[in-house]
Scaffold this motif. Structure first.
Motif, PDB file in Angstrom:
ATOM      1  N   LYS A  28      44.667 -11.678 -37.519  1.00  0.00           N
ATOM      2  CA  LYS A  28      45.696 -11.097 -38.394  1.00  0.00           C
ATOM      3  C   LYS A  28      45.110  -9.963 -39.239  1.00  0.00           C
ATOM      4  O   LYS A  28      45.722  -8.901 -39.390  1.00  0.00           O
ATOM      5  CB  LYS A  28      46.274 -12.193 -39.299  1.00  0.00           C
ATOM      6  CG  LYS A  28      47.334 -11.707 -40.243  1.00  0.00           C
ATOM      7  CD  LYS A  28      47.807 -12.831 -41.169  1.00  0.00           C
ATOM      8  CE  LYS A  28      48.751 -12.267 -42.199  1.00  0.00           C
ATOM      9  NZ  LYS A  28      48.646 -12.918 -43.478  1.00  0.00           N
ATOM     10  N   LEU A  29      43.928 -10.181 -39.793  1.00  0.00           N
ATOM     11  CA  LEU A  29      43.299  -9.155 -40.629  1.00  0.00           C
ATOM     12  C   LEU A  29      42.950  -7.911 -39.811  1.00  0.00           C
ATOM     13  O   LEU A  29      43.078  -6.785 -40.303  1.00  0.00           O
ATOM     14  CB  LEU A  29      42.049  -9.714 -41.303  1.00  0.00           C
ATOM     15  CG  LEU A  29      42.314 -10.745 -42.402  1.00  0.00           C
ATOM     16  CD1 LEU A  29      41.004 -11.376 -42.860  1.00  0.00           C
ATOM     17  CD2 LEU A  29      43.048 -10.115 -43.569  1.00  0.00           C
ATOM     18  N   ARG A  30      42.532  -8.109 -38.575  1.00  0.00           N
ATOM     19  CA  ARG A  30      42.243  -6.955 -37.710  1.00  0.00           C
ATOM     20  C   ARG A  30      43.508  -6.137 -37.451  1.00  0.00           C
ATOM     21  O   ARG A  30      43.475  -4.907 -37.442  1.00  0.00           O
ATOM     22  CB  ARG A  30      41.627  -7.402 -36.392  1.00  0.00           C
ATOM     23  CG  ARG A  30      40.198  -7.836 -36.510  1.00  0.00           C
ATOM     24  CD  ARG A  30      39.652  -8.294 -35.151  1.00  0.00           C
ATOM     25  NE  ARG A  30      38.344  -8.870 -35.253  1.00  0.00           N
ATOM     26  CZ  ARG A  30      37.209  -8.189 -35.172  1.00  0.00           C
ATOM     27  NH1 ARG A  30      37.244  -6.884 -34.988  1.00  0.00           N
ATOM     28  NH2 ARG A  30      36.056  -8.794 -35.278  1.00  0.00           N
ATOM     29  N   GLN A  31      44.615  -6.824 -37.243  1.00  0.00           N
ATOM     30  CA  GLN A  31      45.882  -6.120 -37.045  1.00  0.00           C
ATOM     31  C   GLN A  31      46.292  -5.365 -38.305  1.00  0.00           C
ATOM     32  O   GLN A  31      46.732  -4.211 -38.230  1.00  0.00           O
ATOM     33  CB  GLN A  31      46.984  -7.112 -36.651  1.00  0.00           C
ATOM     34  CG  GLN A  31      46.843  -7.654 -35.256  1.00  0.00           C
ATOM     35  CD  GLN A  31      47.917  -8.663 -34.920  1.00  0.00           C
ATOM     36  OE1 GLN A  31      48.366  -9.430 -35.779  1.00  0.00           O
ATOM     37  NE2 GLN A  31      48.341  -8.690 -33.669  1.00  0.00           N
ATOM     38  N   GLU A  32      46.144  -6.006 -39.452  1.00  0.00           N
ATOM     39  CA  GLU A  32      46.486  -5.344 -40.718  1.00  0.00           C
ATOM     40  C   GLU A  32      45.591  -4.128 -40.954  1.00  0.00           C
ATOM     41  O   GLU A  32      46.055  -3.089 -41.427  1.00  0.00           O
ATOM     42  CB  GLU A  32      46.361  -6.326 -41.875  1.00  0.00           C
ATOM     43  CG  GLU A  32      47.438  -7.396 -41.889  1.00  0.00           C
ATOM     44  CD  GLU A  32      47.224  -8.434 -42.979  1.00  0.00           C
ATOM     45  OE1 GLU A  32      46.284  -8.287 -43.794  1.00  0.00           O
ATOM     46  OE2 GLU A  32      48.008  -9.399 -43.020  1.00  0.00           O
ATOM     47  N   LEU A  33      44.314  -4.249 -40.618  1.00  0.00           N
ATOM     48  CA  LEU A  33      43.395  -3.133 -40.774  1.00  0.00           C
ATOM     49  C   LEU A  33      43.789  -1.971 -39.871  1.00  0.00           C
ATOM     50  O   LEU A  33      43.795  -0.811 -40.291  1.00  0.00           O
ATOM     51  CB  LEU A  33      41.960  -3.575 -40.476  1.00  0.00           C
ATOM     52  CG  LEU A  33      40.895  -2.480 -40.514  1.00  0.00           C
ATOM     53  CD1 LEU A  33      40.817  -1.845 -41.896  1.00  0.00           C
ATOM     54  CD2 LEU A  33      39.541  -3.047 -40.106  1.00  0.00           C
ATOM     55  N   ALA A  34      44.140  -2.278 -38.622  1.00  0.00           N
ATOM     56  CA  ALA A  34      44.555  -1.231 -37.689  1.00  0.00           C
ATOM     57  C   ALA A  34      45.807  -0.521 -38.204  1.00  0.00           C
ATOM     58  O   ALA A  34      45.905   0.713 -38.140  1.00  0.00           O
ATOM     59  CB  ALA A  34      44.804  -1.823 -36.306  1.00  0.00           C
ATOM     60  N   THR A  35      46.746  -1.283 -38.742  1.00  0.00           N
ATOM     61  CA  THR A  35      47.968  -0.695 -39.298  1.00  0.00           C
ATOM     62  C   THR A  35      47.645   0.189 -40.496  1.00  0.00           C
ATOM     63  O   THR A  35      48.157   1.313 -40.616  1.00  0.00           O
ATOM     64  CB  THR A  35      48.954  -1.813 -39.714  1.00  0.00           C
ATOM     65  OG1 THR A  35      49.280  -2.587 -38.559  1.00  0.00           O
ATOM     66  CG2 THR A  35      50.215  -1.241 -40.312  1.00  0.00           C
ATOM     67  N   ALA A  36      46.792  -0.299 -41.374  1.00  0.00           N
ATOM     68  CA  ALA A  36      46.422   0.477 -42.563  1.00  0.00           C
ATOM     69  C   ALA A  36      45.678   1.752 -42.183  1.00  0.00           C
ATOM     70  O   ALA A  36      45.910   2.815 -42.776  1.00  0.00           O
ATOM     71  CB  ALA A  36      45.567  -0.375 -43.502  1.00  0.00           C
TER      72      ALA A  36
END
Length: 66
Positions: A28-36
């Motif tokens: 989940k954090l990797r996805q959020e980082l990619a989005t950011a």
């Protein structure tokens, strides 16, 4: 001896559950980082485009040399 095995089994199950939870959180954090990071890149592009437009606008203004 059985008590030790039961305790070890319990601890292993807790470890597996923790590992699974941390793996999901990491995903989940990797996805959020990619989005950011994508959003940051879009913002950088908008800023650069605005800067170029302002520079062109400034060069098109007449000079007020008196």
């Amino acid at each position: 001896m059985q008590v030790e095995f039961d305790t070890l089994e319990l601890k292993l199950n807790q470890l597996v559950q923790l590992s699974t939870r941390l793996r999901a959180e990491n995903h989940k954090l990797r996805q959020e980082l990619a989005t950011a990071m994508s959003y940051g890149k879009q913002c950088d592009e908008k800023i650069n485009n605005a800067q170029l437009r302002l520079e062109r606008l400034l060069t098109s203004l007449p000079d007020n040399d008196k």
